[in-house]
Design a protein around this motif. Sequence first.
Motif, PDB file in Angstrom:
ATOM      1  N   GLU A 195       0.816  -1.216   0.000  1.00  0.00           N
ATOM      2  CA  GLU A 195       0.000   0.000   0.000  1.00  0.00           C
ATOM      3  C   GLU A 195       0.853   1.270   0.000  1.00  0.00           C
ATOM      4  N   ALA A 196       2.156   1.140   0.150  1.00  0.00           N
ATOM      5  CA  ALA A 196       3.043   2.303   0.197  1.00  0.00           C
ATOM      6  C   ALA A 196       3.313   2.845  -1.202  1.00  0.00           C
ATOM      7  N   ASP A 197       3.652   4.124  -1.261  1.00  0.00           N
ATOM      8  CA  ASP A 197       3.972   4.762  -2.539  1.00  0.00           C
ATOM      9  C   ASP A 197       5.240   4.169  -3.158  1.00  0.00           C
TER      10      ASP A 197
ATOM     11  N   CYS B  90       9.097   2.905   4.033  1.00  0.00           N
ATOM     12  CA  CYS B  90       7.847   3.053   3.290  1.00  0.00           C
ATOM     13  C   CYS B  90       7.355   4.498   3.352  1.00  0.00           C
TER      14      CYS B  90
ATOM     15  N   TYR C 229       4.200   7.211   2.341  1.00  0.00           N
ATOM     16  CA  TYR C 229       2.759   7.234   2.129  1.00  0.00           C
ATOM     17  C   TYR C 229       2.303   8.654   1.841  1.00  0.00           C
TER      18      TYR C 229
ATOM     19  N   SER D 144       2.555  13.937   3.011  1.00  0.00           N
ATOM     20  CA  SER D 144       3.421  12.780   2.780  1.00  0.00           C
ATOM     21  C   SER D 144       4.179  12.464   4.052  1.00  0.00           C
TER      22      SER D 144
ATOM     23  N   ASN E 260       2.119   3.735   8.453  1.00  0.00           N
ATOM     24  CA  ASN E 260       1.140   3.930   7.376  1.00  0.00           C
ATOM     25  C   ASN E 260       0.049   4.929   7.751  1.00  0.00           C
ATOM     26  N   GLU E 261       0.235   5.622   8.864  1.00  0.00           N
ATOM     27  CA  GLU E 261      -0.618   6.745   9.241  1.00  0.00           C
ATOM     28  C   GLU E 261       0.222   7.699  10.077  1.00  0.00           C
TER      29      GLU E 261
ATOM     30  N   GLY F 292      -2.434   6.624   5.311  1.00  0.00           N
ATOM     31  CA  GLY F 292      -1.830   6.579   3.980  1.00  0.00           C
ATOM     32  C   GLY F 292      -2.834   6.081   2.955  1.00  0.00           C
ATOM     33  N   GLY F 293      -2.912   6.763   1.825  1.00  0.00           N
ATOM     34  CA  GLY F 293      -3.815   6.347   0.752  1.00  0.00           C
ATOM     35  C   GLY F 293      -5.266   6.652   0.993  1.00  0.00           C
TER      36      GLY F 293
END
Length: 146
Positions: free
Chosen positions: A29-31, A44, A46, A105, A110-111, A135-136
């Motif tokens: 799920e990471a960029d 990672c 995000y 960013s 992931n948050e 993230g996302g």
Amino acid sequence: MKKSLFYLSVFGALIMFQSCNKNGCTNPEADNYNPDAKSEDFSCAYTGNVFFWCNPQVSDSLNSLGHSILRFEVGGDIVDSTATVSFASVAGDCGGVGVMTIPQSFTGNNEWKYKWRVKGDNFVTLYEGFVTIPGGDCAEVELGYP
């Protein structure tokens, strides 16, 4: 000859071991997801959004109090501004009309949790709080009556 074969075998094993332990971002799920990475290195990256919104009555109230412009601060930096008369939505939608959507960013988790403020005329703080941005995805901040 046996000694050379031994060293060659050890060298080959080291190269294989190194290639098997490739570090990188293992979260799909990471960029910057790296499908070849075998070991997570916490690199990672995000991108997530926070969106601010208020209903038309709150926007009218802010305008009548003399706040013709709203400035949005996230993580200690003023990142955007808008005229109060154009900042109103019946229902807040990330990226929608009449809302303020601000991308952020971050790296590692992931948050990410940010302190936010909304400032009016003369940089007076009207609202403030904390928001966790996934993230996302989008995190919502609805502004009420001041």
